[in-house]
Design an enzyme around this catalytic site. Structure first.
Site, PDB file in Angstrom:
ATOM      1  N   CYS A 146      -5.691 -18.584  29.528  1.00 39.59           N
ATOM      2  CA  CYS A 146      -6.230 -18.684  30.897  1.00 39.59           C
ATOM      3  C   CYS A 146      -7.586 -19.407  30.943  1.00 39.59           C
ATOM      4  CB  CYS A 146      -6.374 -17.285  31.484  1.00 39.59           C
ATOM      5  SG  CYS A 146      -7.029 -17.315  33.164  1.00 39.59           S
ATOM      6  N   LYS A 196       3.291  -7.827  33.282  1.00 40.31           N
ATOM      7  CA  LYS A 196       1.970  -7.243  33.581  1.00 40.31           C
ATOM      8  C   LYS A 196       2.035  -5.715  33.485  1.00 40.31           C
ATOM      9  CE  LYS A 196       0.997 -11.029  36.749  1.00 40.31           C
ATOM     10  NZ  LYS A 196       0.890 -11.472  38.134  1.00 40.31           N
ATOM     11  N   GLU A 215     -11.927 -12.109  40.008  1.00 39.94           N
ATOM     12  CA  GLU A 215     -12.311 -13.482  40.393  1.00 39.94           C
ATOM     13  C   GLU A 215     -13.364 -14.024  39.414  1.00 39.94           C
ATOM     14  OE1 GLU A 215     -11.174 -15.883  42.424  1.00 39.94           O
ATOM     15  OE2 GLU A 215      -9.551 -14.522  42.915  1.00 39.94           O
ATOM     16  N   SER A 216     -12.975 -15.087  38.715  1.00 38.13           N
ATOM     17  CA  SER A 216     -13.816 -15.589  37.622  1.00 38.13           C
ATOM     18  C   SER A 216     -15.214 -16.010  38.054  1.00 38.13           C
ATOM     19  CB  SER A 216     -13.122 -16.756  36.916  1.00 38.13           C
ATOM     20  OG  SER A 216     -12.885 -17.795  37.826  1.00 38.13           O
TER      21      SER A 216
HETATM   22  N1  LIG Z   1      -9.051 -17.478  41.452  1.00 39.02           N
HETATM   23  C1  LIG Z   1      -8.751 -16.739  40.235  1.00 39.02           C
HETATM   24  C2  LIG Z   1      -7.630 -17.450  39.518  1.00 39.02           C
HETATM   25  C3  LIG Z   1      -7.177 -16.683  38.281  1.00 39.02           C
HETATM   26  C4  LIG Z   1      -5.767 -17.089  37.846  1.00 39.02           C
HETATM   27  O1  LIG Z   1      -5.076 -17.888  38.503  1.00 39.02           O
HETATM   28  N2  LIG Z   1      -5.336 -16.529  36.706  1.00 39.02           N
HETATM   29  C5  LIG Z   1      -3.986 -16.789  36.238  1.00 39.02           C
HETATM   30  C6  LIG Z   1      -3.959 -16.998  34.737  1.00 39.02           C
HETATM   31  S1  LIG Z   1      -4.877 -18.406  34.249  1.00 39.02           S
HETATM   32  C7  LIG Z   1      -3.135 -15.564  36.495  1.00 39.02           C
HETATM   33  O2  LIG Z   1      -3.555 -14.457  36.263  1.00 39.02           O
HETATM   34  N3  LIG Z   1      -1.887 -15.781  36.903  1.00 39.02           N
HETATM   35  C8  LIG Z   1      -0.934 -14.726  37.032  1.00 39.02           C
HETATM   36  C9  LIG Z   1      -0.275 -14.731  38.362  1.00 39.02           C
HETATM   37  O3  LIG Z   1      -0.718 -15.486  39.266  1.00 39.02           O
HETATM   38  O4  LIG Z   1       0.683 -13.977  38.522  1.00 39.02           O
HETATM   39  C10 LIG Z   1     -10.007 -16.657  39.377  1.00 39.02           C
HETATM   40  O5  LIG Z   1     -10.842 -17.565  39.457  1.00 39.02           O
HETATM   41  O6  LIG Z   1     -10.186 -15.673  38.648  1.00 39.02           O
END
Ligand SMILES: N[C@@H](CCC(=O)N[C@@H](CS)C(=O)NCC(=O)O)C(=O)O
Length: 231
Positions: free
Chosen positions: A13, A40, A65-66
């Site tokens: 990620c 998950k 949220e990162s």
């Molecule tokens: N806006 C979120 C995006 C985080 C994101 O898209 N993470 C992905 C992995 S890189 C995720 O967990 N995807 C799983 C899903 O959407 O089911 C952030 O900045 O934390």
């Protein structure tokens, strides 16, 4: 004493990498807990309202949220990475958001169903990279010392270590400032430590597993990409 930190993560990620980089820049100890996003765990879904990594556990409290995680870490530990000047900081936040847009385009690129869409998405990525080139100065990093914008773009650039192996777009061709920035980030310890040693092989495997144009290219050009990886 600060509460112990646990970063709930996924091996590939790019949003997780942002938080890891900030933690390493500030030399803050934390425990990384990688999960399988294809399966998950229930405890994760209870912590992450959107079911996405990263989640930072600060003691019993979860933050998601990162960019929020990075800003929390920046405000809480060590020397501030964000600029002190509000206007400059606002500008940096804008470019962090731009970085998330590039990540979305990269996902659209590796998921493109056919070669025509792959090429189109590749051109869109190149256009965004050219926009970035146009705002860069002559330093190694985005804007003076290493900042949160650098923590956002290091994982973006890391994708191209693998994408460049099979692409005819020439993503960085002619973008000399961007190339210098990418190299400076590549050499940064915090950036190197944000992924496992087998990251590239894991990423190739992830791309190659996709029923997409890029997946087909990788299976054809890099047959070793389908070799087993440790989960
Ligand atoms: N806006 C979120 C995006 C985080 C994101 O898209 N993470 C992905 C992995 S890189 C995720 O967990 N995807 C799983 C899903 O959407 O089911 C952030 O900045 O934390």
């Amino acid at each position: 004493m600060n509460a112990p930190l646990v970063l709930v993560s996924h091996v590939l990620c790019p949003y997780v990498q942002r938080a890891c980089i900030v933690l390493a820049e500030k030399e803050v100890p934390f425990v990384r807990k990688d999960i399988d996003l294809a399966h998950k765990p229930q405890w994760f879904l209870e912590l992450s309202p959107l079911g996405k990594t990263p989640v930072l556990m600060v003691g019993e409290q979860a933050i998601f949220e990162s960019t929020v995680i990075c800003e929390y870490l920046d405000e809480t530990y060590g020397e501030q990475l964000h600029p002190r000047d509000a206007l400059r900081r606002a500008r940096h936040r804008g470019w962090m958001e731009f970085g998330s847009g590039v990540l979305n385009l990269i996902a659209a690129y590796y998921s493109a169903a056919d070669e025509e869409v792959l090429l189109q998405r590749g051109r869109e990525i190149k256009d965004r990279l050219a926009q970035l080139e146009a705002v860069l100065g002559d330093g190694d990093f985005f804007d003076g010392p290493f900042s949160l914008v650098d923590a956002v773009f290091a994982p973006v650039f890391r994708y191209f270590d693998v994408l460049d192996e099979t692409s005819d777009v020439g993503f960085f061709t002619g973008l000399t400032k961007l190339g210098r920035w990418r190299a400076a980030l590549d050499g940064r310890m915090s950036v190197q430590r944000a992924v496992r040693d087998d990251y590239r092989q894991q990423l190739r495997h992830f791309f190659a597993s996709k029923p997409s144009a890029l997946g087909r290219r990788i299976r054809r050009d890099l047959p070793g990409a389908m070799d087993g990886v440790v989960g």
